[in-house]
Design a protein around this motif. Sequence first.
Motif, PDB file in Angstrom:
ATOM      1  N   SER A  62      16.133 -23.407  -1.126  1.00  0.00           N
ATOM      2  CA  SER A  62      16.465 -21.983  -0.990  1.00  0.00           C
ATOM      3  C   SER A  62      16.209 -21.410   0.390  1.00  0.00           C
ATOM      4  N   ALA A  63      15.637 -22.210   1.294  1.00  0.00           N
ATOM      5  CA  ALA A  63      15.429 -21.798   2.695  1.00  0.00           C
ATOM      6  C   ALA A  63      14.714 -20.444   2.758  1.00  0.00           C
ATOM      7  N   LEU A  64      15.332 -19.447   3.368  1.00  0.00           N
ATOM      8  CA  LEU A  64      14.676 -18.152   3.559  1.00  0.00           C
ATOM      9  C   LEU A  64      14.983 -17.160   2.445  1.00  0.00           C
ATOM     10  N   GLY A  65      15.628 -17.629   1.380  1.00  0.00           N
ATOM     11  CA  GLY A  65      15.800 -16.813   0.188  1.00  0.00           C
ATOM     12  C   GLY A  65      17.029 -15.927   0.156  1.00  0.00           C
ATOM     13  N   LEU A  66      17.967 -16.132   1.079  1.00  0.00           N
ATOM     14  CA  LEU A  66      19.108 -15.217   1.161  1.00  0.00           C
ATOM     15  C   LEU A  66      20.019 -15.313  -0.061  1.00  0.00           C
ATOM     16  N   THR A  67      20.289 -16.522  -0.530  1.00  0.00           N
ATOM     17  CA  THR A  67      21.149 -16.682  -1.708  1.00  0.00           C
ATOM     18  C   THR A  67      20.497 -16.062  -2.938  1.00  0.00           C
ATOM     19  N   SER A  68      19.210 -16.300  -3.101  1.00  0.00           N
ATOM     20  CA  SER A  68      18.515 -15.732  -4.256  1.00  0.00           C
ATOM     21  C   SER A  68      18.514 -14.210  -4.202  1.00  0.00           C
ATOM     22  N   MET A  69      18.389 -13.626  -3.015  1.00  0.00           N
ATOM     23  CA  MET A  69      18.440 -12.167  -2.905  1.00  0.00           C
ATOM     24  C   MET A  69      19.818 -11.636  -3.276  1.00  0.00           C
ATOM     25  N   LEU A  70      20.867 -12.334  -2.835  1.00  0.00           N
ATOM     26  CA  LEU A  70      22.215 -11.914  -3.207  1.00  0.00           C
ATOM     27  C   LEU A  70      22.386 -11.948  -4.723  1.00  0.00           C
ATOM     28  N   MET A  71      21.882 -12.994  -5.359  1.00  0.00           N
ATOM     29  CA  MET A  71      21.974 -13.087  -6.814  1.00  0.00           C
ATOM     30  C   MET A  71      21.215 -11.944  -7.486  1.00  0.00           C
ATOM     31  N   ALA A  72      20.039 -11.614  -6.963  1.00  0.00           N
ATOM     32  CA  ALA A  72      19.237 -10.542  -7.556  1.00  0.00           C
ATOM     33  C   ALA A  72      19.947  -9.198  -7.469  1.00  0.00           C
ATOM     34  N   TYR A  73      20.626  -8.948  -6.360  1.00  0.00           N
ATOM     35  CA  TYR A  73      21.351  -7.689  -6.195  1.00  0.00           C
ATOM     36  C   TYR A  73      22.652  -7.662  -7.001  1.00  0.00           C
ATOM     37  N   THR A  74      23.355  -8.790  -7.034  1.00  0.00           N
ATOM     38  CA  THR A  74      24.688  -8.822  -7.632  1.00  0.00           C
ATOM     39  C   THR A  74      24.645  -8.915  -9.151  1.00  0.00           C
ATOM     40  N   TYR A  75      23.638  -9.621  -9.673  1.00  0.00           N
ATOM     41  CA  TYR A  75      23.572  -9.862 -11.118  1.00  0.00           C
ATOM     42  C   TYR A  75      22.189  -9.462 -11.647  1.00  0.00           C
ATOM     43  N   PRO A  76      21.929  -8.169 -11.767  1.00  0.00           N
ATOM     44  CA  PRO A  76      20.604  -7.702 -12.222  1.00  0.00           C
ATOM     45  C   PRO A  76      20.212  -8.329 -13.557  1.00  0.00           C
ATOM     46  N   GLY A  77      18.949  -8.689 -13.655  1.00  0.00           N
ATOM     47  CA  GLY A  77      18.439  -9.263 -14.894  1.00  0.00           C
ATOM     48  C   GLY A  77      18.506 -10.763 -14.965  1.00  0.00           C
ATOM     49  N   THR A  78      19.211 -11.408 -14.027  1.00  0.00           N
ATOM     50  CA  THR A  78      19.255 -12.875 -13.985  1.00  0.00           C
ATOM     51  C   THR A  78      17.897 -13.412 -13.543  1.00  0.00           C
ATOM     52  N   THR A  79      17.360 -14.368 -14.281  1.00  0.00           N
ATOM     53  CA  THR A  79      16.119 -15.030 -13.858  1.00  0.00           C
ATOM     54  C   THR A  79      16.451 -16.033 -12.762  1.00  0.00           C
ATOM     55  N   ILE A  80      15.729 -15.940 -11.644  1.00  0.00           N
ATOM     56  CA  ILE A  80      16.024 -16.753 -10.465  1.00  0.00           C
ATOM     57  C   ILE A  80      14.801 -17.591 -10.116  1.00  0.00           C
ATOM     58  N   VAL A  81      14.967 -18.903 -10.061  1.00  0.00           N
ATOM     59  CA  VAL A  81      13.919 -19.805  -9.599  1.00  0.00           C
ATOM     60  C   VAL A  81      14.345 -20.343  -8.241  1.00  0.00           C
ATOM     61  N   SER A  82      13.562 -20.021  -7.234  1.00  0.00           N
ATOM     62  CA  SER A  82      13.890 -20.335  -5.839  1.00  0.00           C
ATOM     63  C   SER A  82      12.950 -21.435  -5.355  1.00  0.00           C
ATOM     64  N   ILE A  83      13.487 -22.654  -5.175  1.00  0.00           N
ATOM     65  CA  ILE A  83      12.664 -23.829  -4.849  1.00  0.00           C
ATOM     66  C   ILE A  83      12.883 -24.216  -3.394  1.00  0.00           C
ATOM     67  N   GLU A  84      11.810 -24.248  -2.614  1.00  0.00           N
ATOM     68  CA  GLU A  84      11.896 -24.572  -1.192  1.00  0.00           C
ATOM     69  C   GLU A  84      10.764 -25.522  -0.814  1.00  0.00           C
ATOM     70  N   PRO A  85      11.070 -26.677  -0.166  1.00  0.00           N
ATOM     71  CA  PRO A  85      10.026 -27.651   0.149  1.00  0.00           C
ATOM     72  C   PRO A  85       9.231 -27.347   1.423  1.00  0.00           C
ATOM     73  N   ALA A  86       9.793 -26.575   2.346  1.00  0.00           N
ATOM     74  CA  ALA A  86       9.147 -26.351   3.649  1.00  0.00           C
ATOM     75  C   ALA A  86       8.276 -25.105   3.598  1.00  0.00           C
ATOM     76  N   SER A  87       6.987 -25.255   3.829  1.00  0.00           N
ATOM     77  CA  SER A  87       6.073 -24.114   3.724  1.00  0.00           C
ATOM     78  C   SER A  87       6.407 -22.976   4.691  1.00  0.00           C
ATOM     79  N   PRO A  88       6.860 -23.226   5.936  1.00  0.00           N
ATOM     80  CA  PRO A  88       7.217 -22.087   6.791  1.00  0.00           C
ATOM     81  C   PRO A  88       8.372 -21.265   6.211  1.00  0.00           C
ATOM     82  N   SER A  89       9.395 -21.940   5.694  1.00  0.00           N
ATOM     83  CA  SER A  89      10.521 -21.226   5.090  1.00  0.00           C
ATOM     84  C   SER A  89      10.081 -20.504   3.820  1.00  0.00           C
TER      85      SER A  89
END
Length: 322
Positions: A62-89
Amino acid sequence: WHPKDDEGTKGMLRVLNSGFEGREVYNFDTEPADQSHDDLYRFWDLPPKFVGPNKLFVDVGSALGLTSMLMAYTYPGTTIVSIEPASPSWLIQNINYRCNLSHEKLQYVHPILAGVGTKHHDDSDSMMKMTWKPSLTTATRSWSPEKEFDFAKDIELTVHLRTLRAILAEATPDDLPLGTPISVLNLDCEGCEYNLIPSMHDTTFNSIGIIMGRTNWGYIPKIKKPSSDRAKTTHQRVCAHYNFAKRCKECCDFPDLAVKPRLKSGNSDFDEANSEPVQKTVAEVAGSLCDGFDEWARDSKLHDIPDDYGWNEMSAFAAFAD
């Protein structure tokens, strides 16, 4: 929030915003779309049956979370699990969520710091080396050519690998119905599909509504590729999903494979009331993408890698890539 001069974030914004520029301009950050790609599933235009309350969107890589944020805004109520392996990101994506999402929307977004491993990885001690580049935060991977590593800026990370089942058990909230299947799986994880997809039980995999993302076989240097058997299992599974069959050359290895029909979404020309979606084969969906496939398969060693030795090697670099 993103590192200065981060080309990965700039590219991701092109992808996510392209639908609001009049037409679908980009498939990936650097890949302009053409008219033959206009019917791909897009994040801002998903079939309503797969998003909303009691639906699960899983973003792997999920990198910096941009896709997950778009999903949160576009489809309210959708449960989103954002998995990212790099601790800085992962740290930056958490800042982005808190700075850009309301308290209500934040309740549906669950960021997890982990790499996705196979069912044979032990949750307590399985690790993988990856490189993180502040200039390309969307490309954290275990197979970067060593010559591309900037020792002054880039970081070699040791990433904890976990199974997707373990991650979802931790991340999904108690108020999501028990056994909720993944509605939309986004695979943008620079090769982790070769760990994740072969490890999924048939019932679990078949319960996924839509898989988006891409395969990376053609990009991974030979010395770091997983086995051809692992690749075959991965490709044969994901290529039954429309976006992969439409634009991933690896799918041309299975020309007669049935592809899930393209379902109606907000901007689709398909008239759901008067028609039934038509099931096609990979060859029919991919079209000219499969031209020259045999030569591509030979050059990329698609059928020639005997084992996972290079894939599992504890190094983030392809020092002798050919």
